[in-house]
Design a protein around this motif. Structure first.
Motif, PDB file in Angstrom:
ATOM      1  N   ALA A  49       8.392   6.362 -10.872  1.00  0.00           N
ATOM      2  CA  ALA A  49       7.084   6.134 -10.253  1.00  0.00           C
ATOM      3  C   ALA A  49       6.488   4.810 -10.708  1.00  0.00           C
ATOM      4  CB  ALA A  49       6.139   7.286 -10.586  1.00  0.00           C
ATOM      5  N   VAL A  50       6.651   4.495 -11.985  1.00  0.00           N
ATOM      6  CA  VAL A  50       6.145   3.213 -12.497  1.00  0.00           C
ATOM      7  C   VAL A  50       6.909   2.052 -11.856  1.00  0.00           C
ATOM      8  CG1 VAL A  50       5.987   1.779 -14.568  1.00  0.00           C
ATOM      9  CG2 VAL A  50       5.265   4.160 -14.645  1.00  0.00           C
ATOM     10  N   LEU A  51       8.211   2.194 -11.686  1.00  0.00           N
ATOM     11  CA  LEU A  51       9.001   1.146 -11.032  1.00  0.00           C
ATOM     12  C   LEU A  51       8.576   0.968  -9.576  1.00  0.00           C
ATOM     13  CD1 LEU A  51      12.582   1.754 -12.454  1.00  0.00           C
ATOM     14  CD2 LEU A  51      11.102  -0.217 -12.837  1.00  0.00           C
ATOM     15  N   GLN A  52       8.300   2.068  -8.903  1.00  0.00           N
ATOM     16  CA  GLN A  52       7.858   1.975  -7.517  1.00  0.00           C
ATOM     17  C   GLN A  52       6.491   1.301  -7.420  1.00  0.00           C
ATOM     18  OE1 GLN A  52       7.939   5.624  -5.325  1.00  0.00           O
ATOM     19  NE2 GLN A  52       7.908   4.549  -3.383  1.00  0.00           N
ATOM     20  N   MET A  53       5.597   1.622  -8.346  1.00  0.00           N
ATOM     21  CA  MET A  53       4.294   0.971  -8.338  1.00  0.00           C
ATOM     22  C   MET A  53       4.411  -0.511  -8.694  1.00  0.00           C
ATOM     23  SD  MET A  53       1.518   3.770  -9.657  1.00  0.00           S
ATOM     24  CE  MET A  53       2.304   4.196 -11.183  1.00  0.00           C
ATOM     25  N   SER A  54       5.345  -0.863  -9.569  1.00  0.00           N
ATOM     26  CA  SER A  54       5.531  -2.280  -9.891  1.00  0.00           C
ATOM     27  C   SER A  54       6.119  -3.027  -8.692  1.00  0.00           C
ATOM     28  CB  SER A  54       6.404  -2.449 -11.130  1.00  0.00           C
ATOM     29  OG  SER A  54       7.693  -1.955 -10.894  1.00  0.00           O
ATOM     30  N   PHE A  55       6.979  -2.378  -7.933  1.00  0.00           N
ATOM     31  CA  PHE A  55       7.492  -2.982  -6.710  1.00  0.00           C
ATOM     32  C   PHE A  55       6.360  -3.175  -5.703  1.00  0.00           C
ATOM     33  CE2 PHE A  55       9.753  -2.683  -2.570  1.00  0.00           C
ATOM     34  CZ  PHE A  55      10.479  -3.849  -2.687  1.00  0.00           C
ATOM     35  N   GLY A  56       5.453  -2.207  -5.637  1.00  0.00           N
ATOM     36  CA  GLY A  56       4.280  -2.348  -4.779  1.00  0.00           C
ATOM     37  C   GLY A  56       3.397  -3.504  -5.215  1.00  0.00           C
ATOM     38  N   ALA A  57       3.263  -3.690  -6.521  1.00  0.00           N
ATOM     39  CA  ALA A  57       2.480  -4.817  -7.025  1.00  0.00           C
ATOM     40  C   ALA A  57       3.160  -6.141  -6.675  1.00  0.00           C
ATOM     41  CB  ALA A  57       2.292  -4.689  -8.532  1.00  0.00           C
ATOM     42  N   ALA A  58       4.483  -6.180  -6.755  1.00  0.00           N
ATOM     43  CA  ALA A  58       5.216  -7.395  -6.385  1.00  0.00           C
ATOM     44  C   ALA A  58       5.037  -7.697  -4.896  1.00  0.00           C
ATOM     45  CB  ALA A  58       6.697  -7.242  -6.721  1.00  0.00           C
ATOM     46  N   ARG A  69       3.985  14.363 -14.791  1.00  0.00           N
ATOM     47  CA  ARG A  69       3.519  13.777 -16.044  1.00  0.00           C
ATOM     48  C   ARG A  69       4.468  14.059 -17.213  1.00  0.00           C
ATOM     49  NH1 ARG A  69      -1.930  11.903 -15.861  1.00  0.00           N
ATOM     50  NH2 ARG A  69      -2.798  12.413 -13.846  1.00  0.00           N
ATOM     51  N   ARG A  70       5.225  15.120 -17.133  1.00  0.00           N
ATOM     52  CA  ARG A  70       6.100  15.470 -18.267  1.00  0.00           C
ATOM     53  C   ARG A  70       7.529  15.010 -18.082  1.00  0.00           C
ATOM     54  NH1 ARG A  70       3.966  21.511 -19.758  1.00  0.00           N
ATOM     55  NH2 ARG A  70       1.874  20.837 -20.339  1.00  0.00           N
ATOM     56  N   ASP A  71       7.957  14.835 -16.850  1.00  0.00           N
ATOM     57  CA  ASP A  71       9.330  14.424 -16.587  1.00  0.00           C
ATOM     58  C   ASP A  71       9.443  12.907 -16.731  1.00  0.00           C
ATOM     59  OD1 ASP A  71      11.949  14.303 -15.901  1.00  0.00           O
ATOM     60  OD2 ASP A  71      11.689  15.014 -13.840  1.00  0.00           O
ATOM     61  N   ARG A  72      10.100  12.465 -17.779  1.00  0.00           N
ATOM     62  CA  ARG A  72      10.145  11.042 -18.127  1.00  0.00           C
ATOM     63  C   ARG A  72      10.892  10.207 -17.087  1.00  0.00           C
ATOM     64  NH1 ARG A  72       8.875   9.539 -22.991  1.00  0.00           N
ATOM     65  NH2 ARG A  72       9.088   7.373 -23.555  1.00  0.00           N
ATOM     66  N   LYS A  73      11.998  10.709 -16.548  1.00  0.00           N
ATOM     67  CA  LYS A  73      12.782   9.952 -15.578  1.00  0.00           C
ATOM     68  C   LYS A  73      11.997   9.729 -14.287  1.00  0.00           C
ATOM     69  CE  LYS A  73      17.375  11.288 -17.085  1.00  0.00           C
ATOM     70  NZ  LYS A  73      18.622  11.973 -16.721  1.00  0.00           N
ATOM     71  N   ARG A  98       1.898   6.412  -6.993  1.00  0.00           N
ATOM     72  CA  ARG A  98       0.800   7.163  -7.589  1.00  0.00           C
ATOM     73  C   ARG A  98       0.989   8.664  -7.398  1.00  0.00           C
ATOM     74  NH1 ARG A  98      -3.107  10.069  -6.317  1.00  0.00           N
ATOM     75  NH2 ARG A  98      -5.068  10.183  -7.394  1.00  0.00           N
ATOM     76  N   SER A  99       1.461   9.026  -6.224  1.00  0.00           N
ATOM     77  CA  SER A  99       1.707  10.448  -5.953  1.00  0.00           C
ATOM     78  C   SER A  99       2.802  10.995  -6.867  1.00  0.00           C
ATOM     79  CB  SER A  99       2.107  10.622  -4.493  1.00  0.00           C
ATOM     80  OG  SER A  99       2.478  11.946  -4.239  1.00  0.00           O
ATOM     81  N   ARG A 100       3.864  10.242  -7.041  1.00  0.00           N
ATOM     82  CA  ARG A 100       4.943  10.686  -7.928  1.00  0.00           C
ATOM     83  C   ARG A 100       4.505  10.725  -9.385  1.00  0.00           C
ATOM     84  NH1 ARG A 100      10.511   7.694  -6.172  1.00  0.00           N
ATOM     85  NH2 ARG A 100      10.684   8.627  -4.113  1.00  0.00           N
ATOM     86  N   PHE A 101       3.713   9.740  -9.781  1.00  0.00           N
ATOM     87  CA  PHE A 101       3.267   9.668 -11.172  1.00  0.00           C
ATOM     88  C   PHE A 101       2.327  10.824 -11.501  1.00  0.00           C
ATOM     89  CE2 PHE A 101       0.753   8.078 -14.738  1.00  0.00           C
ATOM     90  CZ  PHE A 101       1.758   7.643 -15.576  1.00  0.00           C
ATOM     91  N   GLY A 102       1.433  11.159 -10.600  1.00  0.00           N
ATOM     92  CA  GLY A 102       0.485  12.237 -10.847  1.00  0.00           C
ATOM     93  C   GLY A 102       1.141  13.602 -10.880  1.00  0.00           C
ATOM     94  N   VAL A 158       0.840  -1.210   0.000  1.00  0.00           N
ATOM     95  CA  VAL A 158       0.000   0.000   0.000  1.00  0.00           C
ATOM     96  C   VAL A 158       0.866   1.247   0.000  1.00  0.00           C
ATOM     97  CG1 VAL A 158      -1.597   1.342   1.429  1.00  0.00           C
ATOM     98  CG2 VAL A 158      -2.014  -1.075   1.027  1.00  0.00           C
ATOM     99  N   LEU A 159       1.909   1.233   0.815  1.00  0.00           N
ATOM    100  CA  LEU A 159       2.799   2.392   0.898  1.00  0.00           C
ATOM    101  C   LEU A 159       3.499   2.657  -0.431  1.00  0.00           C
ATOM    102  CD1 LEU A 159       3.698   4.404   3.047  1.00  0.00           C
ATOM    103  CD2 LEU A 159       5.629   2.935   3.489  1.00  0.00           C
ATOM    104  N   ASN A 160       4.001   1.624  -1.078  1.00  0.00           N
ATOM    105  CA  ASN A 160       4.687   1.812  -2.363  1.00  0.00           C
ATOM    106  C   ASN A 160       3.721   2.233  -3.465  1.00  0.00           C
ATOM    107  OD1 ASN A 160       7.568   1.337  -2.198  1.00  0.00           O
ATOM    108  ND2 ASN A 160       6.972  -0.644  -1.383  1.00  0.00           N
ATOM    109  N   LEU A 161       2.530   1.657  -3.480  1.00  0.00           N
ATOM    110  CA  LEU A 161       1.551   2.049  -4.494  1.00  0.00           C
ATOM    111  C   LEU A 161       1.102   3.499  -4.309  1.00  0.00           C
ATOM    112  CD1 LEU A 161      -0.546  -1.216  -4.692  1.00  0.00           C
ATOM    113  CD2 LEU A 161       0.977  -0.294  -6.448  1.00  0.00           C
ATOM    114  N   ALA A 162       0.905   3.913  -3.065  1.00  0.00           N
ATOM    115  CA  ALA A 162       0.484   5.294  -2.807  1.00  0.00           C
ATOM    116  C   ALA A 162       1.594   6.288  -3.166  1.00  0.00           C
ATOM    117  CB  ALA A 162       0.084   5.454  -1.348  1.00  0.00           C
ATOM    118  N   ALA A 163       2.822   5.960  -2.807  1.00  0.00           N
ATOM    119  CA  ALA A 163       3.937   6.861  -3.133  1.00  0.00           C
ATOM    120  C   ALA A 163       4.173   6.915  -4.639  1.00  0.00           C
ATOM    121  CB  ALA A 163       5.197   6.402  -2.410  1.00  0.00           C
TER     122      ALA A 163
END
Length: 102
Positions: free
Chosen positions: A78-87, A69-73, A62-66, A55-60
Motif C-alpha cells: 500500500a505504501v508503494l502504491q501511494m508512493s507511485f501515486g505521488a510520483a 494495519r497488521r499485515d506487513r507485506k 489508502r484503502s489498502r493501508f487502512g 488520484v486513483l493510486n492514492l485512493a487505492a
C-alpha cells in the motif's frame, strides 16, 4: 451490531473504490484516445490523465493501508502504491507547467 456496521462500511468503501476505478478508467481511456487523435489540440489531456492516475493510486493505496494495519507485506504494498501515486502527481505538475506555460 458493531460487526454488521463494520461490514457495511467495508462494502460501501469497496463499492465506492470500484466505482472510482470504473469512472477514472473510462475517463482516462477517452482522454487518451482524444489526445492521440489530435495531440496539438488536446494537449491539456496529458496532465489530466496523470492527475487522474495519481488520484486513483492514492485512493487505492489508502484503502489498502487502512484495511491491513497488521499485515506487513500488504501495508508495504500500500505504501508503494501511494508512493507511485505521488510520483504520478509530480508528473502531473511537471506536465501541467510545461504545457500551460507555453
Amino acid at each position: 451490531m458493531a460487526v454488521n456496521e463494520r461490514r457495511r462500511k467495508v462494502r460501501s468503501e469497496s463499492a465506492a473504490l470500484d466505482l472510482l476505478h470504473i469512472a477514472v478508467g473510462i475517463a482516462v481511456v477517452l482522454m487518451a484516445v482524444f489526445s492521440f487523435l489530435n495531440p496539438e489540440r488536446n494537449m491539456i489531456c496529458f496532465p489530466v490523465i496523470f492527475f487522474l492516475a495519481a488520484v486513483l493510486n492514492l485512493a487505492a493505496g489508502r484503502s489498502r493501508f487502512g484495511g491491513n494495519r497488521r499485515d506487513r507485506k500488504r501495508r508495504t504494498g500500500a505504501v508503494l502504491q501511494m508512493s507511485f501515486g505521488a510520483a504520478l502527481f509530480v508528473l502531473f505538475i511537471i506536465s501541467a507547467i510545461s504545457i500551460w506555460w507555453r
